[in-house]
Design a protein around this motif. Structure first.
Motif, PDB file in Angstrom:
ATOM      1  N   TYR A 114       0.835  -1.204   0.000  1.00  0.00           N
ATOM      2  CA  TYR A 114       0.000   0.000   0.000  1.00  0.00           C
ATOM      3  C   TYR A 114       0.871   1.256   0.000  1.00  0.00           C
ATOM      4  O   TYR A 114       0.556   2.241  -0.662  1.00  0.00           O
ATOM      5  CB  TYR A 114      -0.914   0.021   1.225  1.00  0.00           C
ATOM      6  CG  TYR A 114      -2.126  -0.872   1.116  1.00  0.00           C
ATOM      7  CD1 TYR A 114      -3.116  -0.620   0.179  1.00  0.00           C
ATOM      8  CD2 TYR A 114      -2.283  -1.966   1.959  1.00  0.00           C
ATOM      9  CE1 TYR A 114      -4.241  -1.437   0.089  1.00  0.00           C
ATOM     10  CE2 TYR A 114      -3.400  -2.788   1.874  1.00  0.00           C
ATOM     11  CZ  TYR A 114      -4.372  -2.510   0.936  1.00  0.00           C
ATOM     12  OH  TYR A 114      -5.483  -3.325   0.838  1.00  0.00           O
ATOM     13  N   LEU A 115       1.956   1.216   0.769  1.00  0.00           N
ATOM     14  CA  LEU A 115       2.838   2.381   0.827  1.00  0.00           C
ATOM     15  C   LEU A 115       3.452   2.672  -0.536  1.00  0.00           C
ATOM     16  O   LEU A 115       3.524   3.824  -0.959  1.00  0.00           O
ATOM     17  CB  LEU A 115       3.939   2.161   1.866  1.00  0.00           C
ATOM     18  CG  LEU A 115       4.922   3.323   2.037  1.00  0.00           C
ATOM     19  CD1 LEU A 115       4.192   4.580   2.522  1.00  0.00           C
ATOM     20  CD2 LEU A 115       6.045   2.954   2.994  1.00  0.00           C
ATOM     21  N   LEU A 116       3.891   1.613  -1.220  1.00  0.00           N
ATOM     22  CA  LEU A 116       4.468   1.791  -2.560  1.00  0.00           C
ATOM     23  C   LEU A 116       3.438   2.415  -3.496  1.00  0.00           C
ATOM     24  O   LEU A 116       3.741   3.353  -4.245  1.00  0.00           O
ATOM     25  CB  LEU A 116       4.921   0.439  -3.099  1.00  0.00           C
ATOM     26  CG  LEU A 116       5.576   0.432  -4.486  1.00  0.00           C
ATOM     27  CD1 LEU A 116       6.890   1.195  -4.468  1.00  0.00           C
ATOM     28  CD2 LEU A 116       5.800  -1.009  -4.968  1.00  0.00           C
ATOM     29  N   GLN A 131      -0.139   9.261  -4.829  1.00  0.00           N
ATOM     30  CA  GLN A 131      -0.455  10.487  -4.095  1.00  0.00           C
ATOM     31  C   GLN A 131       0.687  11.506  -4.130  1.00  0.00           C
ATOM     32  O   GLN A 131       0.446  12.712  -4.168  1.00  0.00           O
ATOM     33  CB  GLN A 131      -0.771  10.152  -2.627  1.00  0.00           C
ATOM     34  CG  GLN A 131      -1.966   9.240  -2.439  1.00  0.00           C
ATOM     35  CD  GLN A 131      -3.288   9.974  -2.584  1.00  0.00           C
ATOM     36  OE1 GLN A 131      -3.383  11.169  -2.356  1.00  0.00           O
ATOM     37  NE2 GLN A 131      -4.326   9.256  -2.975  1.00  0.00           N
ATOM     38  N   PHE A 132       1.937  11.005  -4.084  1.00  0.00           N
ATOM     39  CA  PHE A 132       3.069  11.913  -3.945  1.00  0.00           C
ATOM     40  C   PHE A 132       4.048  11.863  -5.117  1.00  0.00           C
ATOM     41  O   PHE A 132       5.029  12.596  -5.148  1.00  0.00           O
ATOM     42  CB  PHE A 132       3.814  11.608  -2.636  1.00  0.00           C
ATOM     43  CG  PHE A 132       2.931  11.669  -1.417  1.00  0.00           C
ATOM     44  CD1 PHE A 132       2.471  12.890  -0.941  1.00  0.00           C
ATOM     45  CD2 PHE A 132       2.534  10.504  -0.763  1.00  0.00           C
ATOM     46  CE1 PHE A 132       1.643  12.951   0.176  1.00  0.00           C
ATOM     47  CE2 PHE A 132       1.709  10.553   0.355  1.00  0.00           C
ATOM     48  CZ  PHE A 132       1.267  11.784   0.826  1.00  0.00           C
ATOM     49  N   ASP A 133       3.813  10.965  -6.072  1.00  0.00           N
ATOM     50  CA  ASP A 133       4.626  10.857  -7.286  1.00  0.00           C
ATOM     51  C   ASP A 133       6.111  10.674  -6.951  1.00  0.00           C
ATOM     52  O   ASP A 133       6.987  11.346  -7.499  1.00  0.00           O
ATOM     53  CB  ASP A 133       4.436  12.102  -8.168  1.00  0.00           C
ATOM     54  CG  ASP A 133       4.974  11.894  -9.586  1.00  0.00           C
ATOM     55  OD1 ASP A 133       5.014  10.730 -10.022  1.00  0.00           O
ATOM     56  OD2 ASP A 133       5.352  12.880 -10.231  1.00  0.00           O
ATOM     57  N   GLU A 160       6.046  13.861   7.426  1.00  0.00           N
ATOM     58  CA  GLU A 160       4.651  14.292   7.326  1.00  0.00           C
ATOM     59  C   GLU A 160       3.894  13.457   6.298  1.00  0.00           C
ATOM     60  O   GLU A 160       2.748  13.053   6.520  1.00  0.00           O
ATOM     61  CB  GLU A 160       4.592  15.772   6.958  1.00  0.00           C
ATOM     62  CG  GLU A 160       3.180  16.330   6.902  1.00  0.00           C
ATOM     63  CD  GLU A 160       3.125  17.801   6.509  1.00  0.00           C
ATOM     64  OE1 GLU A 160       2.016  18.305   6.286  1.00  0.00           O
ATOM     65  OE2 GLU A 160       4.197  18.439   6.454  1.00  0.00           O
ATOM     66  N   GLN A 161       4.543  13.189   5.154  1.00  0.00           N
ATOM     67  CA  GLN A 161       3.909  12.377   4.119  1.00  0.00           C
ATOM     68  C   GLN A 161       3.730  10.931   4.583  1.00  0.00           C
ATOM     69  O   GLN A 161       2.728  10.292   4.263  1.00  0.00           O
ATOM     70  CB  GLN A 161       4.735  12.431   2.836  1.00  0.00           C
ATOM     71  CG  GLN A 161       4.677  13.781   2.136  1.00  0.00           C
ATOM     72  CD  GLN A 161       5.675  13.902   1.003  1.00  0.00           C
ATOM     73  OE1 GLN A 161       6.748  13.273   1.016  1.00  0.00           O
ATOM     74  NE2 GLN A 161       5.341  14.704  -0.005  1.00  0.00           N
ATOM     75  N   ILE A 177       2.754  -1.848 -13.909  1.00  0.00           N
ATOM     76  CA  ILE A 177       3.711  -1.455 -12.879  1.00  0.00           C
ATOM     77  C   ILE A 177       5.134  -1.632 -13.387  1.00  0.00           C
ATOM     78  O   ILE A 177       5.986  -0.756 -13.231  1.00  0.00           O
ATOM     79  CB  ILE A 177       3.485  -2.298 -11.600  1.00  0.00           C
ATOM     80  CG1 ILE A 177       2.171  -1.898 -10.945  1.00  0.00           C
ATOM     81  CG2 ILE A 177       4.646  -2.132 -10.620  1.00  0.00           C
ATOM     82  CD1 ILE A 177       1.799  -2.736  -9.748  1.00  0.00           C
ATOM     83  N   ALA A 178       5.390  -2.764 -14.031  1.00  0.00           N
ATOM     84  CA  ALA A 178       6.739  -3.036 -14.537  1.00  0.00           C
ATOM     85  C   ALA A 178       7.176  -2.010 -15.572  1.00  0.00           C
ATOM     86  O   ALA A 178       8.363  -1.676 -15.676  1.00  0.00           O
ATOM     87  CB  ALA A 178       6.781  -4.447 -15.135  1.00  0.00           C
ATOM     88  N   SER A 179       6.204  -1.462 -16.317  1.00  0.00           N
ATOM     89  CA  SER A 179       6.538  -0.499 -17.372  1.00  0.00           C
ATOM     90  C   SER A 179       7.073   0.820 -16.826  1.00  0.00           C
ATOM     91  O   SER A 179       7.639   1.622 -17.568  1.00  0.00           O
ATOM     92  CB  SER A 179       5.314  -0.238 -18.257  1.00  0.00           C
ATOM     93  OG  SER A 179       4.314   0.475 -17.536  1.00  0.00           O
ATOM     94  N   ARG A 180       6.881   1.079 -15.521  1.00  0.00           N
ATOM     95  CA  ARG A 180       7.399   2.308 -14.927  1.00  0.00           C
ATOM     96  C   ARG A 180       8.923   2.272 -14.777  1.00  0.00           C
ATOM     97  O   ARG A 180       9.550   3.290 -14.534  1.00  0.00           O
ATOM     98  CB  ARG A 180       6.783   2.533 -13.544  1.00  0.00           C
ATOM     99  CG  ARG A 180       5.282   2.688 -13.515  1.00  0.00           C
ATOM    100  CD  ARG A 180       4.804   2.745 -12.067  1.00  0.00           C
ATOM    101  NE  ARG A 180       3.344   2.741 -11.969  1.00  0.00           N
ATOM    102  CZ  ARG A 180       2.675   2.507 -10.851  1.00  0.00           C
ATOM    103  NH1 ARG A 180       3.349   2.251  -9.725  1.00  0.00           N
ATOM    104  NH2 ARG A 180       1.359   2.518 -10.828  1.00  0.00           N
ATOM    105  N   TYR A 181       9.505   1.072 -14.886  1.00  0.00           N
ATOM    106  CA  TYR A 181      10.931   0.908 -14.653  1.00  0.00           C
ATOM    107  C   TYR A 181      11.639   0.595 -15.966  1.00  0.00           C
ATOM    108  O   TYR A 181      11.112  -0.111 -16.826  1.00  0.00           O
ATOM    109  CB  TYR A 181      11.169  -0.200 -13.635  1.00  0.00           C
ATOM    110  CG  TYR A 181      10.515   0.099 -12.294  1.00  0.00           C
ATOM    111  CD1 TYR A 181      11.195   0.776 -11.304  1.00  0.00           C
ATOM    112  CD2 TYR A 181       9.190  -0.265 -12.048  1.00  0.00           C
ATOM    113  CE1 TYR A 181      10.585   1.075 -10.084  1.00  0.00           C
ATOM    114  CE2 TYR A 181       8.577   0.030 -10.839  1.00  0.00           C
ATOM    115  CZ  TYR A 181       9.279   0.699  -9.864  1.00  0.00           C
ATOM    116  OH  TYR A 181       8.677   1.000  -8.670  1.00  0.00           O
TER     117      TYR A 181
END
Length: 293
Positions: free
Chosen positions: A14-16, A22-24, A33-34, A75-79
């Motif tokens: 969930y954090l990932l 939310q924070f890019d 804080e985040q 998800i894999a395409s982001r890397y």
């Protein structure tokens, strides 16, 4: 990352997800804080998803493996490489098997929410028309002026950019342009101290409120082809050229009909899902109170 706060695999997943959505950024780049905000979001999200997946509506919902693989591929395409993806997973204490399991959970939650909306009526042309005529202010297109500018900055630390010298230079530029306005791009490339000089001073199609107030007020009184007088802003002196004018107008119903129908359909679905979730969570809270009671 705080290992105690996000110690289990579900929370790390969930954090990932929240860090990117939310924070890019990656979880490791989140501020304290985040992280606190992410912690609250994770707690709320887990609570909601648990209630959805335990609801009677979830009983017959099955997510095809192909959908999970498609989500994993996104998800894999982001890397850039498989190694970079693996490194990101390792840094969060995650693995591909666990990620797929959490993706399947996400997809099932969404499938249940889609399923409960199956009986909602379609938004009709009449519904769209009523919304359009009752909310005309939402369909106004502001005036747009295509503009170019030349900037000479004021900086008293440099003699050539003292206020007096800058004024003299911009006045000379404006004098040349009044005789030959077609040379505006050339003069911008030669003399403007704004990065737009490389594009001949092009600011593009500007809507009200985009430029410094001093420039904005002048530009939206200008006609097509008109040059401004010398204008002053907090960074220096400017000359504007108004290349074209697109007046403000009201979008027609025909122009926005398909997009507005989709928007209203989505709004209807979200409202129904929200009400369903509120009822579901209330039932869950009541049962928990009885169990402890």
């Amino acid at each position: 990352m705080n290992s105690e706060r996000f110690g289990d695999g579900d929370s790390r997943y969930y954090l990932l997800k929240i860090a990117h959505e939310q924070f890019d950024c990656a979880p490791g780049a989140l501020s304290e804080e985040q992280l606190q905000q992410a912690d609250r979001i994770i707690g709320r999200q887990k609570h909601i998803e648990d209630a959805v997946l335990r609801s009677p509506d979830a009983a017959g919902v099955v997510v095809p493996a192909s959908q999970v693989e498609e989500a994993w591929a996104q998800i894999a395409s982001r890397y850039e490489t498989v190694e970079a993806l693996q490194q990101a997973l390792d840094e969060q204490g995650l693995d591909a098997v666990g990620m797929r399991a959490m993706l399947a959970r996400d997809l099932k939650v969404q499938a249940v929410l889609d399923c409960i909306c199956a009986g909602l009526p379609d938004i009709t042309d009449t519904d769209v028309s009523l919304y359009y005529f009752n909310h005309p202010e939402q369909f106004k297109v502001p005036a747009r002026h295509k503009a170019r500018h030349i900037l000479v900055t004021v900086n008293e630390d440099f003699p050539e950019n003292s206020r007096e010298a800058a004024w003299t230079r911009i006045e000379a530029i404006l004098k040349r342009l009044r005789g030959k306005p077609e040379r505006f791009e050339e003069q911008a490339m030669k003399h403007s101290e704004c990065p737009t000089a490389m594009q001949g001073g092009l600011l593009g199609e500007v809507v009200p409120g985009t430029l410094y107030p001093e420039l904005d007020a002048c530009l939206f009184r200008m006609a097509q082809g008109e040059l401004s007088p010398v204008l002053e802003s907090p960074i220096g002196f400017h000359v504007l050229l108004c290349e074209s004018v697109s007046p403000a107008r009201q979008l027609t119903l025909e122009e926005i009909l398909p997009r507005l129908r989709d928007r209203l359909q989505l709004r209807q679905r979200k409202a129904y899902q929200r009400k369903w979730l509120e009822s579901l969570l209330q039932q869950k809270a009541t049962l928990e109170n009885l169990a402890h009671g």
